[in-house]
Enzyme design. Structure first.
Site, PDB file in Angstrom:
ATOM      1  N   LEU A   1      40.111 114.447  83.065  1.00 35.78           N
ATOM      2  CA  LEU A   1      38.599 115.160  83.145  1.00 35.78           C
ATOM      3  C   LEU A   1      38.159 115.675  81.849  1.00 35.78           C
ATOM      4  O   LEU A   1      38.818 116.100  80.917  1.00 35.78           O
ATOM      5  CB  LEU A   1      38.902 116.498  83.989  1.00 35.78           C
ATOM      6  CG  LEU A   1      39.830 116.493  85.210  1.00 35.78           C
ATOM      7  CD1 LEU A   1      39.991 117.829  85.971  1.00 35.78           C
ATOM      8  CD2 LEU A   1      39.129 115.329  86.241  1.00 35.78           C
TER       9      LEU A   1
ATOM     10  N   ASN B   1      29.464  94.954  35.328  1.00 40.52           N
ATOM     11  CA  ASN B   1      29.630  93.917  36.631  1.00 40.52           C
ATOM     12  C   ASN B   1      28.328  93.974  37.161  1.00 40.52           C
ATOM     13  O   ASN B   1      28.053  93.069  38.125  1.00 40.52           O
ATOM     14  CB  ASN B   1      30.649  94.325  37.383  1.00 40.52           C
ATOM     15  CG  ASN B   1      30.559  95.637  38.082  1.00 40.52           C
ATOM     16  OD1 ASN B   1      29.883  96.459  37.454  1.00 40.52           O
ATOM     17  ND2 ASN B   1      30.987  95.946  39.323  1.00 40.52           N
ATOM     18  N   TYR B   2      27.339  94.593  37.009  1.00 41.67           N
ATOM     19  CA  TYR B   2      26.031  94.649  37.629  1.00 41.67           C
ATOM     20  C   TYR B   2      24.795  94.673  36.744  1.00 41.67           C
ATOM     21  O   TYR B   2      24.742  95.363  35.873  1.00 41.67           O
ATOM     22  CB  TYR B   2      25.934  96.149  38.364  1.00 41.67           C
ATOM     23  CG  TYR B   2      25.030  96.269  39.501  1.00 41.67           C
ATOM     24  CD1 TYR B   2      24.618  95.447  40.138  1.00 41.67           C
ATOM     25  CD2 TYR B   2      24.118  97.529  39.189  1.00 41.67           C
ATOM     26  CE1 TYR B   2      23.524  95.561  41.322  1.00 41.67           C
ATOM     27  CE2 TYR B   2      22.939  97.747  40.206  1.00 41.67           C
ATOM     28  CZ  TYR B   2      23.042  96.907  41.241  1.00 41.67           C
ATOM     29  OH  TYR B   2      21.749  96.875  42.115  1.00 41.67           O
TER      30      TYR B   2
ATOM     31  N   GLN C   1      30.370 112.312  86.142  1.00 40.04           N
ATOM     32  CA  GLN C   1      30.266 113.259  86.933  1.00 40.04           C
ATOM     33  C   GLN C   1      28.802 113.656  86.633  1.00 40.04           C
ATOM     34  O   GLN C   1      28.505 114.506  85.446  1.00 40.04           O
ATOM     35  CB  GLN C   1      31.256 114.422  86.773  1.00 40.04           C
ATOM     36  CG  GLN C   1      31.015 115.347  87.726  1.00 40.04           C
ATOM     37  CD  GLN C   1      31.983 116.687  87.413  1.00 40.04           C
ATOM     38  OE1 GLN C   1      32.490 116.787  86.334  1.00 40.04           O
ATOM     39  NE2 GLN C   1      32.364 117.640  88.311  1.00 40.04           N
TER      40      GLN C   1
ATOM     41  N   GLY D   1      40.742 116.064  79.236  1.00 39.84           N
ATOM     42  CA  GLY D   1      40.281 115.292  77.723  1.00 39.84           C
ATOM     43  C   GLY D   1      40.273 116.307  76.677  1.00 39.84           C
ATOM     44  O   GLY D   1      40.201 115.960  75.244  1.00 39.84           O
ATOM     45  N   ASP D   2      40.257 117.690  76.868  1.00 40.04           N
ATOM     46  CA  ASP D   2      40.229 118.822  75.816  1.00 40.04           C
ATOM     47  C   ASP D   2      41.582 119.344  75.600  1.00 40.04           C
ATOM     48  O   ASP D   2      41.481 120.347  74.787  1.00 40.04           O
ATOM     49  CB  ASP D   2      39.065 119.712  75.923  1.00 40.04           C
ATOM     50  CG  ASP D   2      39.213 120.388  77.169  1.00 40.04           C
ATOM     51  OD1 ASP D   2      40.176 120.232  77.945  1.00 40.04           O
ATOM     52  OD2 ASP D   2      38.170 121.141  77.732  1.00 40.04           O
TER      53      ASP D   2
ATOM     54  N   THR E   1      36.428 121.474  88.599  1.00 39.79           N
ATOM     55  CA  THR E   1      37.373 120.562  88.196  1.00 39.79           C
ATOM     56  C   THR E   1      37.573 119.544  89.596  1.00 39.79           C
ATOM     57  O   THR E   1      37.898 118.507  89.695  1.00 39.79           O
ATOM     58  CB  THR E   1      38.720 121.191  87.786  1.00 39.79           C
ATOM     59  OG1 THR E   1      38.850 122.238  88.822  1.00 39.79           O
ATOM     60  CG2 THR E   1      38.439 121.832  86.253  1.00 39.79           C
TER      61      THR E   1
ATOM     62  N   ARG F   1      30.264 125.684  73.837  1.00 37.47           N
ATOM     63  CA  ARG F   1      30.669 126.567  72.632  1.00 37.47           C
ATOM     64  C   ARG F   1      31.434 126.086  71.568  1.00 37.47           C
ATOM     65  O   ARG F   1      31.395 126.630  70.569  1.00 37.47           O
ATOM     66  CB  ARG F   1      32.039 127.478  73.283  1.00 37.47           C
ATOM     67  CG  ARG F   1      31.543 128.586  74.291  1.00 37.47           C
ATOM     68  CD  ARG F   1      32.768 129.485  74.584  1.00 37.47           C
ATOM     69  NE  ARG F   1      33.619 128.669  75.676  1.00 37.47           N
ATOM     70  CZ  ARG F   1      34.741 129.167  76.052  1.00 37.47           C
ATOM     71  NH1 ARG F   1      35.252 129.977  75.698  1.00 37.47           N
ATOM     72  NH2 ARG F   1      35.347 128.289  77.230  1.00 37.47           N
TER      73      ARG F   1
ATOM     74  N   ASN G   1      48.185 128.260  85.060  1.00 32.73           N
ATOM     75  CA  ASN G   1      47.885 126.960  85.414  1.00 32.73           C
ATOM     76  C   ASN G   1      47.335 126.255  83.890  1.00 32.73           C
ATOM     77  O   ASN G   1      46.395 126.682  83.671  1.00 32.73           O
ATOM     78  CB  ASN G   1      47.036 126.890  86.363  1.00 32.73           C
ATOM     79  CG  ASN G   1      46.605 125.486  86.765  1.00 32.73           C
ATOM     80  OD1 ASN G   1      47.288 124.419  86.752  1.00 32.73           O
ATOM     81  ND2 ASN G   1      45.403 125.160  87.023  1.00 32.73           N
TER      82      ASN G   1
HETATM   83  C1  UD1 Z   1      40.810 125.365  84.639  1.00 34.08           C
HETATM   84  C2  UD1 Z   1      41.677 125.752  85.808  1.00 34.08           C
HETATM   85  C3  UD1 Z   1      42.333 126.923  85.550  1.00 34.08           C
HETATM   86  C4  UD1 Z   1      43.403 126.637  84.311  1.00 34.08           C
HETATM   87  C5  UD1 Z   1      42.497 125.932  83.316  1.00 34.08           C
HETATM   88  C6  UD1 Z   1      43.426 125.549  82.219  1.00 34.08           C
HETATM   89  C7  UD1 Z   1      40.026 125.116  87.753  1.00 34.08           C
HETATM   90  C8  UD1 Z   1      39.299 125.560  88.975  1.00 34.08           C
HETATM   91  N1  UD1 Z   1      40.703 126.102  86.954  1.00 34.08           N
HETATM   92  O1  UD1 Z   1      39.921 126.281  84.415  1.00 34.08           O
HETATM   93  O2  UD1 Z   1      43.340 127.212  86.724  1.00 34.08           O
HETATM   94  O3  UD1 Z   1      44.094 127.465  83.997  1.00 34.08           O
HETATM   95  O4  UD1 Z   1      41.790 125.023  83.583  1.00 34.08           O
HETATM   96  O5  UD1 Z   1      42.766 125.065  80.986  1.00 34.08           O
HETATM   97  O6  UD1 Z   1      40.520 124.005  87.816  1.00 34.08           O
HETATM   98  N2  UD1 Z   1      35.685 119.417  83.913  1.00 34.08           N
HETATM   99  C9  UD1 Z   1      34.764 118.528  84.450  1.00 34.08           C
HETATM  100  N3  UD1 Z   1      33.934 118.629  85.336  1.00 34.08           N
HETATM  101  C10 UD1 Z   1      33.618 119.862  85.681  1.00 34.08           C
HETATM  102  C11 UD1 Z   1      34.324 121.077  85.246  1.00 34.08           C
HETATM  103  C12 UD1 Z   1      35.520 120.801  84.438  1.00 34.08           C
HETATM  104  O7  UD1 Z   1      35.300 117.402  84.061  1.00 34.08           O
HETATM  105  O8  UD1 Z   1      32.754 120.027  86.761  1.00 34.08           O
HETATM  106  C13 UD1 Z   1      36.692 119.334  82.996  1.00 34.08           C
HETATM  107  C14 UD1 Z   1      36.458 120.037  81.634  1.00 34.08           C
HETATM  108  O9  UD1 Z   1      35.809 119.205  80.691  1.00 34.08           O
HETATM  109  C15 UD1 Z   1      38.043 120.362  80.970  1.00 34.08           C
HETATM  110  C16 UD1 Z   1      38.559 120.345  82.378  1.00 34.08           C
HETATM  111  O10 UD1 Z   1      37.903 120.012  83.247  1.00 34.08           O
HETATM  112  O11 UD1 Z   1      38.478 119.035  80.584  1.00 34.08           O
HETATM  113  C17 UD1 Z   1      39.078 122.147  82.696  1.00 34.08           C
HETATM  114  O12 UD1 Z   1      37.768 122.524  82.668  1.00 34.08           O
HETATM  115  P1  UD1 Z   1      37.553 123.938  82.112  1.00 34.08           P
HETATM  116  O13 UD1 Z   1      36.157 124.589  82.424  1.00 34.08           O
HETATM  117  O14 UD1 Z   1      37.867 124.081  80.648  1.00 34.08           O
HETATM  118  O15 UD1 Z   1      38.840 124.793  82.671  1.00 34.08           O
HETATM  119  P2  UD1 Z   1      38.406 126.113  83.748  1.00 34.08           P
HETATM  120  O16 UD1 Z   1      37.693 125.447  85.081  1.00 34.08           O
HETATM  121  O17 UD1 Z   1      37.893 127.205  83.019  1.00 34.08           O
END
Ligand code: UD1
Ligand code: CA
Length: 456
Positions: free
Chosen positions: A12, A387-388, A77, A105-106, A83, A19, A170
């Site tokens: 993802l 050289n130049y 997406q 991915g992060d 997520t 930020r 999680n």
């Molecule tokens: C999510 C989890 C949370 C967990 C946390 C860990 C959910 C609802 N919550 O939180 O339980 O503790 O990760 O870091 O899953 N992303 C997408 N598309 C979206 C939203 C997110 O690709 O629409 C990707 C982000 O780029 C990132 C990852 O999903 O890589 C997690 O998203 P992020 O917003 O960081 O996490 P939370 O949703 O806050």
């Protein structure tokens, strides 16, 4: 057998990364010199999956351009609806029986041995990676029943005060079969505090189906540290550097201070090499055994053979340094330089596109560019290859055993013969023959009865 089902990995990476306050998509920000997503891809590849799907959104084209490879499928997406929604974009391409491992991915420092038990269990039910943190603020909490069985995951924004007190969180890494994820995500709504489709709703749905929900826990918080801002980026960078430093020490390298080493790319070192503080290695660097790298050197895309000594504050870029050479202090070795065995390049010397033969010395304050220097040549202080000509570059060739006196300008194209000696202070515009003294210098005169002017 369920556990033999093929593995697909979904990464993802569609989050906006606001930020970071950057024009660069978040997952392209470098950790140890490579995009953070490249680290996740390395780990994914190390698990030999059937397929890798990267869910991208904002800046997707740029991400794709930077990291495209034959083994990757890119999934867009368009809107970041959560997520769960992100995973759903990848699911249509994945066969029902595949186990699907979800990575972020992060979160670049997750390791494959940590993921192995999740993949193992993901075929049976739902497996998720958790960690217990002193400060769980912001994360989804793992809610367990009295018997310790996972019941569900509740997001920070939806949690009660009692749930907020839970410190097991999680990590966002989980695994189940594609068929089950498809079913669960189909049943997921967005009726929650963030109006998002939560991937974490899968947990309660698995519990409702009486499927085993197993957790694996990591003790290393850096492994699951996500990057949302520059502070996180710096934290992960340090942790990654520490890992690279540890690996080098395991290989028999002495680091004067593992906290003061930066590898931005790959560094391979032989045993008994010693690296002093403040060195930066960029690109692909190979260092032999018994090498000494002094403090505050920058070495980029270079090969250093056994026994080389690099004195402090030297820069080596795009060069090949043969065994037992001595470089620096304060040397600048530029691309296309090759120093043969035992050559010495000293302080305030710049070389570029220059081959320097074995045992030759350029010890002080010189510029040697577009040059071919033979063996056992001595190039005096202040020597410059011109050289130049303002339009084109020209070559200087210096034969074996030549001696170039100090403060000589060699106006290229020009050739200095074998065993030739150039008198100090010469401007050499034509080839100098073998074994002769060549100099271009006005004759020195002295005026015996000359007197200094006196003040009136
Ligand atoms: C999510 C989890 C949370 C967990 C946390 C860990 C959910 C609802 N919550 O939180 O339980 O503790 O990760 O870091 O899953 N992303 C997408 N598309 C979206 C939203 C997110 O690709 O629409 C990707 C982000 O780029 C990132 C990852 O999903 O890589 C997690 O998203 P992020 O917003 O960081 O996490 P939370 O949703 O806050
Ligand atoms: Ca979010």
């Amino acid at each position: 057998m369920v556990s033999a089902a093929p593995l697909s990995i979904v990464i993802l990476a569609a989050g906006q990364g606001t930020r970071m306050r950057s024009t660069l998509p978040k997952v392209l920000h470098p950790v140890a010199g490579r995009p953070m997503l490249a680290h996740v891809l390395d780990t994914a590849r190390s698990l030999s999956p059937h397929g890798i799907y990267v869910v991208h959104g904002h800046g997707g084209e740029q991400v794709r351009e930077a990291l495209d490879a034959e083994d990757l499928a890119w999934v867009e997406q368009a809107e970041q609806l959560g997520t769960g929604h992100a995973l759903m974009q990848a699911l249509p391409a994945i066969p029902d029986d595949h186990r699907v491992l979800v990575l972020c991915g992060d979160v670049p420092l997750v390791r494959s041995p940590t993921l192995a038990p999740l993949i193992e269990q993901g075929g049976i039910g739902l497996a998720l990676l958790t960690i217990t943190l002193d400060d769980p603020t912001g994360y989804g909490r793992i809610v367990r029943d009295a018997a310790g069985q996972v019941q569900r995951v509740v997001e920070q924004k939806d949690a009660t005060d009692a749930e907020k007190a839970i410190r097991e969180i999680n990590t966002g890494v989980l695994c189940a079969t594609a068929a089950r994820f498809r079913r669960w995500m189909g049943a997921t709504g967005n009726d929650n505090a963030q109006g998002e489709y939560y991937l974490t709703d899968a947990i309660a749905l698995a519990v409702a189906e009486d499927l085993p929900v197993i957790t694996a826990e990591t003790r290393d918080p850096m492994e699951v540290q996500g990057i949302n801002n520059r502070q996180h980026l710096a934290l992960v960078e340090r942790a990654c550097q520490r890992r690279l430093a540890d690996a080098l020490m395991t290989e028999g390298v002495t680091l004067m201070d593992p906290a003061r080493l930066d590898v931005r790319g790959t560094l391979a070192c032989g045993a008994d090499t010693v690296i002093d503080v403040g060195c930066v290695f960029e690109g692909e660097v190979t260092v032999g055994s018994g090498v000494s790298v002094g403090a505050h050197c920058v070495i980029r895309d270079a090969r250093l053979a056994d026994g080389v000594t690099v004195e402090p504050h030297s820069i080596i870029d795009g060069a090949e340094i043969a065994a037992d050479c001595n470089v620096g202090p304060f040397a600048r070795i530029r691309p296309g330089t090759r120093l043969d065995a035992g050559a010495r390049v000293g302080n305030f010397v710049e070389t570029k596109n220059a081959q320097v033969g074995p045992g030759s010395k350029i010890n002080h304050l010189a510029y040697v560019g577009d040059a071919e220097v033979g063996r056992d040549v001595n190039i005096g202080a202040g020597t410059i290859t011109c050289n130049y000509d303002g339009a084109n570059k020209h070559k200087t060739v210096i034969g074996d055993g030549a001696f170039i006196g100090s403060d000589t300008q060699l106006v290229a194209p020009v050739k200095v013969g074998r065993g030739a000696t150039i008198g100090a202070g010469s401007t050499i515009v034509a080839d100098a023959p073998d074994n002769q003294l060549t100099l271009s210098r006005s004759r020195q005169t002295s005026i015996p009865d000359w007197e200094r002017p006196k003040k009136d």
